[in-house]
Scaffold this motif. Structure first.
Motif, short mmCIF file in Angstrom:
data_model
loop_
_atom_site.label_atom_id
_atom_site.label_comp_id
_atom_site.label_asym_id
_atom_site.label_seq_id
_atom_site.Cartn_x
_atom_site.Cartn_y
_atom_site.Cartn_z
N ASP A 36 0.82 -1.22 0.00
CA ASP A 36 0.00 0.00 0.00
C ASP A 36 0.85 1.26 0.00
O ASP A 36 0.32 2.37 -0.16
CB ASP A 36 -0.94 0.02 1.21
N GLY A 37 2.15 1.09 0.20
CA GLY A 37 3.06 2.23 0.10
C GLY A 37 3.13 3.12 1.31
O GLY A 37 3.61 4.25 1.21
N LEU A 38 2.69 2.65 2.47
CA LEU A 38 2.75 3.45 3.69
C LEU A 38 4.07 3.21 4.41
O LEU A 38 4.65 2.13 4.33
CB LEU A 38 1.58 3.10 4.62
N SER A 39 4.53 4.20 5.14
CA SER A 39 5.77 4.04 5.89
C SER A 39 5.61 3.00 6.99
O SER A 39 6.54 2.28 7.34
CB SER A 39 6.21 5.38 6.48
N VAL A 40 4.40 2.93 7.57
CA VAL A 40 4.03 1.91 8.55
C VAL A 40 2.69 1.32 8.10
O VAL A 40 1.75 2.08 7.85
CB VAL A 40 3.89 2.51 9.97
N PRO A 41 2.57 0.01 7.97
CA PRO A 41 1.33 -0.59 7.45
C PRO A 41 0.20 -0.60 8.47
O PRO A 41 -0.35 -1.64 8.83
CB PRO A 41 1.77 -2.02 7.09
N LEU A 42 -0.16 0.59 8.95
CA LEU A 42 -1.25 0.73 9.91
C LEU A 42 -1.86 2.11 9.80
O LEU A 42 -1.15 3.11 9.70
CB LEU A 42 -0.73 0.52 11.35
N GLN A 43 -3.22 2.15 9.80
CA GLN A 43 -3.93 3.42 9.82
C GLN A 43 -5.01 3.38 10.89
O GLN A 43 -5.39 2.31 11.38
CB GLN A 43 -4.54 3.73 8.45
N LEU A 44 -5.51 4.56 11.24
CA LEU A 44 -6.53 4.68 12.27
C LEU A 44 -7.82 5.23 11.66
O LEU A 44 -7.78 6.20 10.92
CB LEU A 44 -6.05 5.62 13.38
N GLN A 45 -8.93 4.60 11.99
CA GLN A 45 -10.24 5.04 11.51
C GLN A 45 -11.10 5.47 12.69
O GLN A 45 -11.34 4.68 13.60
CB GLN A 45 -10.94 3.92 10.74
N ILE A 46 -11.53 6.72 12.69
CA ILE A 46 -12.36 7.25 13.78
C ILE A 46 -13.82 6.93 13.48
O ILE A 46 -14.34 7.23 12.41
CB ILE A 46 -12.16 8.75 13.94
#
Length: 238
Positions: free
Chosen positions: A111-121
């Motif tokens: 996915d090309g992210l620096s860290v393979p984690l995102q936050l969803q509010i």
């Protein structure tokens, strides 16, 4: 599986839905509530809560902070803001709804992210208060939260779409998805033993704030009406 007795939850669900709707309305339309929310957000997160590594290696510390800053720009799963903007949104939700949910969304390496984690509010409305069910053997779903046999949170049953979404007519708004508890952060302030959902911070001032707003409107209208009256004094010509 069987539904839990409806009477046990009816008053709770109706009351919280009413308070939440009133709280959101006041935060959007009442200048006192709006100012209080801005003050609350500023006091809670300010410019953002930032980490401070306590390590002696200066080069490693610098690398860690650079990696952190890079990730903060990518943290929002909805791609609307950065991590510090998300903190402000969470604080605002805490004020209006008394609770907020953050779902951890692991991503693929490609996915090309620096860290393979995102936050969803996710706002409070996404976890339905009327989702209550006896799952058997001591397990249950209460106000959208699934508990195991010894009372630990096992999962959250979120709506697939916000109940106010325009696609509600299609029926999607009533569908729920089970999300394991380890993938969810539930932020709320417990003020009573056994409390599992949050209450709006405005709950004790909802009526007074509404009355004060109505009083201000009435006073302004009184002064506006009074300003329409005028008198003229004529003196005879000498």
């Amino acid at each position: 599986m069987q539904r839990l007795p409806a009477r046990r939850y009816q008053a709770l669900s109706r009351g919280r839905r009413h308070f939440l709707a009133r709280s959101r309305y006041l935060a959007d339309n009442n200048p006192y509530a709006g100012a209080a929310k801005e003050t609350f957000v500023s006091a809670l997160v300010g410019n953002g809560i930032k980490p401070s590594p306590l390590i002696g290696d200066a080069a490693l510390k610098k690398a860690m902070l650079e990696a952190w800053l890079e990730w903060t720009d990518e943290s929002d799963a909805d791609a609307l803001t950065d991590l510090y903007g998300q903190q402000a949104v969470v604080a605002a939700e805490m004020f209006e709804a008394g609770e907020c949910f953050v779902r951890l969304r692991p991503r693929r390496e490609d996915d090309g992210l620096s860290v393979p984690l995102q936050l969803q509010i996710l706002p409070a409305e996404m976890l339905p208060l009327d989702e209550n069910e006896d799952l058997g053997r001591g397990r249950r779903i209460e106000c959208g939260i699934e508990f195991d046999a010894i009372g630990r949170r096992a999962a959250y049953h979120f709506l697939r779409r916000h109940p106010g979404n325009d696609l509600a007519v299609s029926g999607f708004s009533s569908e729920t998805v089970r999300v394991p508890a380890e993938q969810v952060l539930h932020l709320y302030r417990a003020i009573r033993a056994g409390q599992i959902r949050g209450l709006p911070h405005t709950i004790s001032a909802i009526v007074k704030a509404a009355i004060m707003d109505a009083y201000d409107d009435a006073e302004l209208e009184r002064k506006r009406s009074a300003a329409l009256f005028a008198a003229f004094v004529r003196h005879p010509l000498v």
